[in-house]
Motif scaffolding. Structure first.
Motif, mmCIF file in Angstrom:
data_model
loop_
_atom_site.group_PDB
_atom_site.id
_atom_site.type_symbol
_atom_site.label_atom_id
_atom_site.label_comp_id
_atom_site.label_asym_id
_atom_site.label_seq_id
_atom_site.Cartn_x
_atom_site.Cartn_y
_atom_site.Cartn_z
ATOM 1 N N VAL A 233 0.841 -0.844 -0.169
ATOM 2 C CA VAL A 233 0.018 -0.054 0.069
ATOM 3 C C VAL A 233 0.979 1.167 0.037
ATOM 4 C CG1 VAL A 233 -1.984 1.223 1.320
ATOM 5 C CG2 VAL A 233 -1.980 -1.166 1.325
ATOM 6 N N LEU A 234 0.613 2.239 -1.157
ATOM 7 C CA LEU A 234 1.580 3.326 -1.131
ATOM 8 C C LEU A 234 0.490 4.534 -0.898
ATOM 9 C CD1 LEU A 234 3.379 1.075 -2.407
ATOM 10 C CD2 LEU A 234 3.883 3.175 -4.121
ATOM 11 N N ASP A 235 0.949 5.641 -0.353
ATOM 12 C CA ASP A 235 0.330 6.633 -0.141
ATOM 13 C C ASP A 235 0.344 7.670 -1.265
ATOM 14 O OD1 ASP A 235 2.546 8.465 -0.452
ATOM 15 O OD2 ASP A 235 2.845 8.625 1.789
ATOM 16 N N ALA A 236 -0.488 8.766 -1.505
ATOM 17 C CA ALA A 236 -0.644 9.547 -2.802
ATOM 18 C C ALA A 236 0.958 10.200 -3.417
ATOM 19 C CB ALA A 236 -1.606 10.544 -2.542
ATOM 20 N N ALA A 237 1.945 10.208 -2.234
ATOM 21 C CA ALA A 237 3.204 10.537 -2.915
ATOM 22 C C ALA A 237 4.089 9.284 -3.442
ATOM 23 C CB ALA A 237 3.748 11.298 -1.671
ATOM 24 N N GLY A 238 3.309 8.231 -3.490
ATOM 25 C CA GLY A 238 4.114 7.170 -3.930
ATOM 26 C C GLY A 238 4.998 6.492 -3.182
ATOM 27 N N GLN A 239 4.730 6.644 -1.873
ATOM 28 C CA GLN A 239 5.635 6.436 -0.604
ATOM 29 C C GLN A 239 5.005 5.227 -0.027
ATOM 30 O OE1 GLN A 239 9.006 7.577 -0.035
ATOM 31 N NE2 GLN A 239 8.533 8.931 -1.789
ATOM 32 N N LEU A 240 5.884 3.951 0.217
ATOM 33 C CA LEU A 240 5.265 2.853 0.919
ATOM 34 C C LEU A 240 4.713 3.028 2.321
ATOM 35 C CD1 LEU A 240 5.137 -0.190 0.509
ATOM 36 C CD2 LEU A 240 7.152 -0.491 1.721
ATOM 37 N N LYS A 241 3.423 2.842 2.538
ATOM 38 C CA LYS A 241 2.857 2.842 3.897
ATOM 39 C C LYS A 241 2.539 1.538 4.742
ATOM 40 C CE LYS A 241 0.572 5.800 6.577
ATOM 41 N NZ LYS A 241 1.187 6.754 7.198
ATOM 42 N N ALA A 242 2.311 0.634 4.005
ATOM 43 C CA ALA A 242 2.317 -0.581 4.438
ATOM 44 C C ALA A 242 2.539 -1.792 3.731
ATOM 45 C CB ALA A 242 0.965 -1.019 5.350
ATOM 46 N N PHE A 243 2.987 -3.139 4.102
ATOM 47 C CA PHE A 243 3.387 -3.999 3.331
ATOM 48 C C PHE A 243 3.440 -5.359 4.005
ATOM 49 C CE2 PHE A 243 6.564 -6.879 1.585
ATOM 50 C CZ PHE A 243 6.270 -7.367 0.178
ATOM 51 N N ALA A 244 3.016 -6.451 3.298
ATOM 52 C CA ALA A 244 2.973 -7.824 4.021
ATOM 53 C C ALA A 244 3.176 -8.741 2.812
ATOM 54 C CB ALA A 244 1.881 -8.196 4.781
ATOM 55 N N ARG A 245 4.109 -9.883 2.987
ATOM 56 C CA ARG A 245 4.290 -10.844 1.996
ATOM 57 C C ARG A 245 4.243 -12.179 2.657
ATOM 58 N NH1 ARG A 245 9.348 -13.190 0.622
ATOM 59 N NH2 ARG A 245 10.523 -11.531 1.640
ATOM 60 N N GLN A 246 3.208 -13.029 2.068
ATOM 61 C CA GLN A 246 3.164 -14.212 2.343
ATOM 62 C C GLN A 246 4.296 -15.206 1.959
ATOM 63 O OE1 GLN A 246 -0.820 -14.758 0.802
ATOM 64 N NE2 GLN A 246 -1.550 -14.850 2.921
ATOM 65 N N ASP A 247 4.673 -16.300 2.593
ATOM 66 C CA ASP A 247 5.859 -17.148 2.340
ATOM 67 C C ASP A 247 5.774 -17.675 0.922
ATOM 68 O OD1 ASP A 247 6.606 -16.558 4.910
ATOM 69 O OD2 ASP A 247 5.861 -18.546 5.585
ATOM 70 N N ALA A 248 6.837 -17.080 0.162
ATOM 71 C CA ALA A 248 6.925 -17.685 -1.439
ATOM 72 C C ALA A 248 8.391 -17.468 -1.650
ATOM 73 C CB ALA A 248 6.053 -16.838 -2.212
#
Lengths: 144, 144, 144, 144
Positions: free
Chosen positions: B32-47
């Motif tokens: 999830v990025l904010d309107a400025a294109g900066q990362l706000k939150a992230f999660a990656r399941q095992d892969a």
């Protein structure tokens, strides 16, 4: 290196916005670069797209890079994609090879800069660039 | 700069994973990025795929770059590959122009960020992004 | 490549924010990378600085790059700046060599990832990373 | 994304040039970026230095990158050069960490953009940025 004064560059932008309002276009970014490829003046109307400024500058820079309006660069990118990819590489990724980057020339056909416009359909962007340049008493070369 | 709080961004991710479980999809990364294109939150399941995070972020960034869901960028990349290559160049190689980057809008159509999903078929990635955004009470624009 | 599950990575972040609230710190960004240097989970509290996410990720990446907590990298950058500049170059500019990047180790001293925190004084950032890792039942190595 | 309209951005530039004329400064470049770090308006008076525009933009971008006027970044670059080199790396080389990048804030202390000025002594550049911002009815934060 250039006769493109700040006053002229700003007039190109202002007259470009007048044309855009006449045509009822979307919010635009207009960049004016001098003959050395350096930014001279810029203005961006309110719009949410993050790279609008870079696209406008990249169209104008591409035109100066090959000495042809970006309509020519757009055609080259279709006919000889590897050539335009090479151009992008050596430019450090500064070129956007699509319609809307227009050379600014004097009456003697000397290139004194370029205008790049982004925000609406490419043909409309180009029409705004040409209108701005001509309203400032200069000659516009969009490429062929 | 944005109304996209961390709480909302995390809800989008959590609800996206709920949707993914319902559909029985492969392990996903959701950015999830904010309107400025900066990362706000992230999660990656095992892969095992090394660039999963960069792909998810790149889909969302591409959508913000042009102010359109990445489904539009995917179509542009097919119809006008040189334009999208130019975009990639001026972005410093941060754009992944495929389906699965969805704009987050308010009820008033204001863009407040973007979601990028990667890990399954692009259409499934997109469905997860849309489900997450809508479950958080916001409006999803996948592009056309 | 890693035993660092998404559940563990998220617990590290959540517990880090608990510690930050206890200490009354400024809004933080917390990044968790796996042993391959790939982003696993991330969250950023509301703050206006544009590069907050990149700084947090860059601290964690730097720690993994040399297999030492970034406190060691910070010291190297002072004692042997040319070495750290070389590291930055070969990493493609992804390393931020300052305090606040902490290795995540198992009880058997195996590195399974790293946490990077940014937003307050570097020592406070580091304290949050350590608290998060330990609250998740893992071992924290901030470097010396 | 921002309350920084084009009209306000242009007023900041025009009033900056008024201040520069009063002080009898050299030809200047003035860049105004929005809160997302994107160029909003720019003007460069006639001067031969090729990178004038990039310097002005880089000062403003640096201020937004850390959420502090570039006077703070200038001090960090002296006290902790490796940190600022790390910032430059992760920004893709877009930061110029010297005096003359000033945050634009609302009365409620919200950052809505930044102004970067280049062309004269750094302190004079900064004075022009501050004068332009204040003449536009906004609050200037040059960092400490």
């Amino acid at each position: 290196m250039t006769d493109l004064t700040l006053a002229l560059a700003r007039k190109i932008i202002d007259e470009g916005f007048v044309k855009s309002a006449e045509l009822g276009l979307k919010p635009l970014a207009i960049a004016v670069l001098d003959a050395a490829g350096q930014l001279k003046a810029f203005a961006r109307q309110d719009a949410p797209a993050l790279l609008r400024a870079d696209i406008a500058i990249g169209k104008a820079y591409g035109a100066l890079a090959v000495g042809l309006g970006s309509r020519a660069l757009n055609r080259m990118a279709i006919e000889r994609p590897h050539f335009v990819q090479g151009l992008e590489s050596i430019s450090g990724g500064k070129i956007v090879p699509v319609i809307g980057g227009v050379l600014i020339k004097t009456a003697e056909e000397r290139i004194v800069g370029a205008v790049g416009v982004s925000g609406d359909l490419s043909e409309n962007d180009e029409a705004v660039a040409i209108a701005g340049i001509e309203a400032a008493g200069l000659s516009a070369d969009p490429g062929m």
